[in-house]
Write a protein that holds these residues in place. Structure first.
Motif, PDB file in Angstrom:
ATOM      1  N   ASP A 207      -7.945  28.564 -13.767  1.00 19.19           N
ATOM      2  CA  ASP A 207      -7.783  27.606 -12.673  1.00 19.19           C
ATOM      3  C   ASP A 207      -6.423  26.919 -12.744  1.00 19.19           C
ATOM      4  OD1 ASP A 207     -10.303  28.239 -11.783  1.00 19.19           O
ATOM      5  OD2 ASP A 207     -11.284  26.506 -12.720  1.00 19.19           O
ATOM      6  N   PHE A 208      -5.983  26.590 -13.955  1.00 23.22           N
ATOM      7  CA  PHE A 208      -4.657  25.984 -14.119  1.00 23.22           C
ATOM      8  C   PHE A 208      -3.560  26.924 -13.614  1.00 23.22           C
ATOM      9  CE2 PHE A 208      -0.915  26.018 -16.953  1.00 23.22           C
ATOM     10  CZ  PHE A 208      -0.326  24.828 -16.557  1.00 23.22           C
ATOM     11  N   ASN A 209      -3.639  28.198 -13.994  1.00 30.09           N
ATOM     12  CA  ASN A 209      -2.643  29.167 -13.541  1.00 30.09           C
ATOM     13  C   ASN A 209      -2.646  29.302 -12.018  1.00 30.09           C
ATOM     14  OD1 ASN A 209      -2.032  29.617 -16.211  1.00 30.09           O
ATOM     15  ND2 ASN A 209      -3.178  31.524 -16.369  1.00 30.09           N
ATOM     16  N   SER A 210      -3.834  29.322 -11.432  1.00 24.92           N
ATOM     17  CA  SER A 210      -3.929  29.434  -9.971  1.00 24.92           C
ATOM     18  C   SER A 210      -3.326  28.210  -9.285  1.00 24.92           C
ATOM     19  CB  SER A 210      -5.388  29.601  -9.549  1.00 24.92           C
ATOM     20  OG  SER A 210      -5.942  30.787 -10.084  1.00 24.92           O
ATOM     21  N   THR A 337       1.580  17.951 -15.479  1.00 29.48           N
ATOM     22  CA  THR A 337       0.443  17.052 -15.261  1.00 29.48           C
ATOM     23  C   THR A 337      -0.855  17.844 -15.184  1.00 29.48           C
ATOM     24  OG1 THR A 337       1.884  15.507 -14.069  1.00 29.48           O
ATOM     25  CG2 THR A 337      -0.476  15.274 -13.738  1.00 29.48           C
ATOM     26  N   LEU A 338      -0.828  18.980 -14.506  1.00 27.20           N
ATOM     27  CA  LEU A 338      -2.023  19.831 -14.442  1.00 27.20           C
ATOM     28  C   LEU A 338      -2.409  20.339 -15.825  1.00 27.20           C
ATOM     29  CD1 LEU A 338      -1.211  21.931 -11.247  1.00 27.20           C
ATOM     30  CD2 LEU A 338      -2.886  20.086 -11.444  1.00 27.20           C
ATOM     31  N   LEU A 343      -6.079  20.278 -20.516  1.00 26.08           N
ATOM     32  CA  LEU A 343      -6.281  20.191 -21.961  1.00 26.08           C
ATOM     33  C   LEU A 343      -7.142  19.007 -22.370  1.00 26.08           C
ATOM     34  CD1 LEU A 343      -2.700  21.056 -23.290  1.00 26.08           C
ATOM     35  CD2 LEU A 343      -4.724  22.503 -23.354  1.00 26.08           C
ATOM     36  N   ILE A 344      -7.043  17.893 -21.646  1.00 26.79           N
ATOM     37  CA  ILE A 344      -7.687  16.658 -22.097  1.00 26.79           C
ATOM     38  C   ILE A 344      -8.899  16.302 -21.244  1.00 26.79           C
ATOM     39  CG2 ILE A 344      -7.352  14.187 -22.456  1.00 26.79           C
ATOM     40  CD1 ILE A 344      -4.443  14.746 -23.094  1.00 26.79           C
ATOM     41  N   ASP A 348     -13.782  17.537 -21.407  1.00 31.01           N
ATOM     42  CA  ASP A 348     -14.689  16.460 -21.805  1.00 31.01           C
ATOM     43  C   ASP A 348     -15.514  16.023 -20.597  1.00 31.01           C
ATOM     44  OD1 ASP A 348     -16.005  14.317 -22.847  1.00 31.01           O
ATOM     45  OD2 ASP A 348     -14.229  13.289 -23.618  1.00 31.01           O
ATOM     46  N   PRO A 349     -16.839  16.276 -20.595  1.00 34.44           N
ATOM     47  CA  PRO A 349     -17.659  15.882 -19.443  1.00 34.44           C
ATOM     48  C   PRO A 349     -17.631  14.384 -19.168  1.00 34.44           C
ATOM     49  CG  PRO A 349     -18.852  17.426 -20.852  1.00 34.44           C
ATOM     50  CD  PRO A 349     -17.615  17.031 -21.603  1.00 34.44           C
ATOM     51  N   SER A 350     -17.399  13.565 -20.202  1.00 36.43           N
ATOM     52  CA  SER A 350     -17.370  12.121 -19.990  1.00 36.43           C
ATOM     53  C   SER A 350     -16.146  11.673 -19.208  1.00 36.43           C
ATOM     54  CB  SER A 350     -17.415  11.398 -21.339  1.00 36.43           C
ATOM     55  OG  SER A 350     -16.239  11.643 -22.098  1.00 36.43           O
ATOM     56  N   MET A 351     -15.152  12.551 -19.064  1.00 30.02           N
ATOM     57  CA  MET A 351     -13.932  12.224 -18.325  1.00 30.02           C
ATOM     58  C   MET A 351     -14.011  12.665 -16.864  1.00 30.02           C
ATOM     59  SD  MET A 351     -11.894  10.702 -20.393  1.00 30.02           S
ATOM     60  CE  MET A 351     -11.498  10.482 -22.138  1.00 30.02           C
ATOM     61  N   LEU A 352     -15.213  12.947 -16.391  1.00 31.78           N
ATOM     62  CA  LEU A 352     -15.371  13.454 -15.032  1.00 31.78           C
ATOM     63  C   LEU A 352     -14.820  12.468 -14.004  1.00 31.78           C
ATOM     64  CD1 LEU A 352     -16.610  15.949 -13.631  1.00 31.78           C
ATOM     65  CD2 LEU A 352     -18.675  14.598 -13.282  1.00 31.78           C
ATOM     66  N   TRP A 353     -15.045  11.183 -14.244  1.00 37.37           N
ATOM     67  CA  TRP A 353     -14.594  10.185 -13.278  1.00 37.37           C
ATOM     68  C   TRP A 353     -13.065  10.100 -13.253  1.00 37.37           C
ATOM     69  CZ3 TRP A 353     -11.950   5.701 -14.813  1.00 37.37           C
ATOM     70  CH2 TRP A 353     -11.869   5.495 -16.189  1.00 37.37           C
TER      71      TRP A 353
END
Length: 372
Positions: A207-210, A337-338, A343-344, A348-353
């Motif tokens: 997805d990052f490459n796309s 930025t992408l 990477l970060i 991490d599912p907790s970073m969804l917001w």
């Protein structure tokens, strides 16, 4: 009758099978440690900008050229042939960009030399004008010094030195492109070699490459359109070297949000020198209609939709990465930025917001469930 002594029950030792509970760090401490680690990493990136900048540029170009491998693989071509073609296309893009910058820098230097007397006269006229308005000498000197031939020649010389540095770095970028193109073939085999457990990570970087490819395709398309419009308009207005300013418009279009300002200043100053205020106003009007409409109002929306990045974060990323790795950071701001988000935040599912705040429209519980 004496009472039997009361025995306080001894504390029962924890059972051998029960896990010991380790006290966790307070959330505020975790945030501070994360920020401190980020500062250390970014300081290291800034110190190594001469290595990391060309490396990131080579990675982006290889990512852009990588889709060339798929149809060749489906046709049964050997892997080394597809890798060679990816490397050749990467080198061709680099050489075309370097040639465009070299041509524009040489022409710009010749213009400064040819119009040095006019630049000096314009600077003197502006000095008298601002002085008649009662402005301070410091302000007047600062404004008029921009038009002095020595300042502009020094600017052109610095551009030439920067270009020489870029051309020197091309050797390393060429080498990086070879190694990255050769290793890119392993990426497609990751799921097959490591099984379904590797699928989420592979999908995240796919997805990052796309996103990187979509971003540069959108920018290149709008940049070409803006360059043609600017070049033809400047040619019609009689501005010297319209091809140089068209190339500048194309290159600065890869700087999000503020690129049109960087591409406007040189032709506007030249218009002031050769035609006075009316011609300068005409050039600014052309850029305001064409560039502001395309680059500021329309293009950011296409870019935001293409890479799922908010407009605010796109703008801030330019300033941030330019501060970290220099001028190349303005062009590589969105891919970097992408990459940080991949990477970060995306692991991490907790970073969804936070992903949702960054502009990722799929970063919702239902969206992640569909992606999974």
């Amino acid at each position: 009758m004496d009472e039997a002594p009361k025995h306080t029950p001894a504390a029962m030792p924890p059972s051998a099978g029960a896990p010991l509970q380790q006290p966790g760090l307070a959330p505020s401490v975790t945030v501070l440690l994360g920020l401190a680690a980020a500062v250390v990493v970014l300081a290291g990136v800034s110190l190594a900008r001469e290595v990391i900048g060309p490396l990131a540029l080579a990675a982006v170009i290889v990512i852009i050229c990588a889709p060339l491998r798929k149809p060749l693989t489906r046709l049964g071509w050997p892997s080394w042939v597809s890798t060679t073609l990816v490397v050749a296309l990467s080198w061709a893009i680099l050489l075309v960009l370097a040639g465009m910058l070299a041509f524009a820098t040489a022409e710009f230097t010749q213009l400064v030399i040819a119009y040095s007397a006019d630049l000096r006269a314009t600077a003197d006229a502006l000095f008298e004008f601002f002085t008649s308005l009662g402005l301070s000498d410091q302000f007047t000197d600062a404004i008029t010094s921009v038009l002095t031939p020595s300042t502009i020649v020094q600017y052109a010389t610095s551009l030439g030195s920067s270009l020489l540095g870029v051309l020197t770095a091309l050797f390393f970028i060429f080498a990086y492109a070879i190694f990255m193109a050769a290793d890119a073939g392993r990426f497609s085999r990751a799921t097959r070699e490591f099984g379904p457990a590797a699928a989420p990570r592979v999908r995240r970087f796919a997805d990052f490459n796309s996103n990187v490819r979509r971003y540069y395709v959108v920018n290149a398309g709008f940049g070409l359109l803006v360059a043609v419009v600017d070049g033809l308009a400047l040619w019609a207005l009689g501005i010297p070297a319209p091809l140089v300013w068209a190339i500048l418009s194309f290159v600065t279009n890869f700087v999000p949000n503020i690129g049109f300002v960087l591409g406007l200043v040189p032709p506007a100053i030249l218009a002031l020198v050769v035609g006075g205020w009316p011609l300068m106003v005409a050039v600014i009007a052309v850029y305001a209609v064409a560039n502001v409409l395309l680059q500021v109002l329309i293009q950011p929306k296409f870019v935001s939709d293409a890479v799922s990045l908010s407009l605010t974060l796109s703008f801030v990323s330019v300033l941030f990465w330019t501060f970290i790795i220099g001028p190349l950071g303005a062009i590589l701001a969105i891919p970097l930025t992408l990459l940080v988000r991949a990477l970060i935040l995306e692991r991490d599912p907790s970073m969804l917001w936070l992903r949702w705040l960054s502009g990722d429209n799929a970063a919702t519980p239902s969206g992640d469930a569909r992606a999974g």
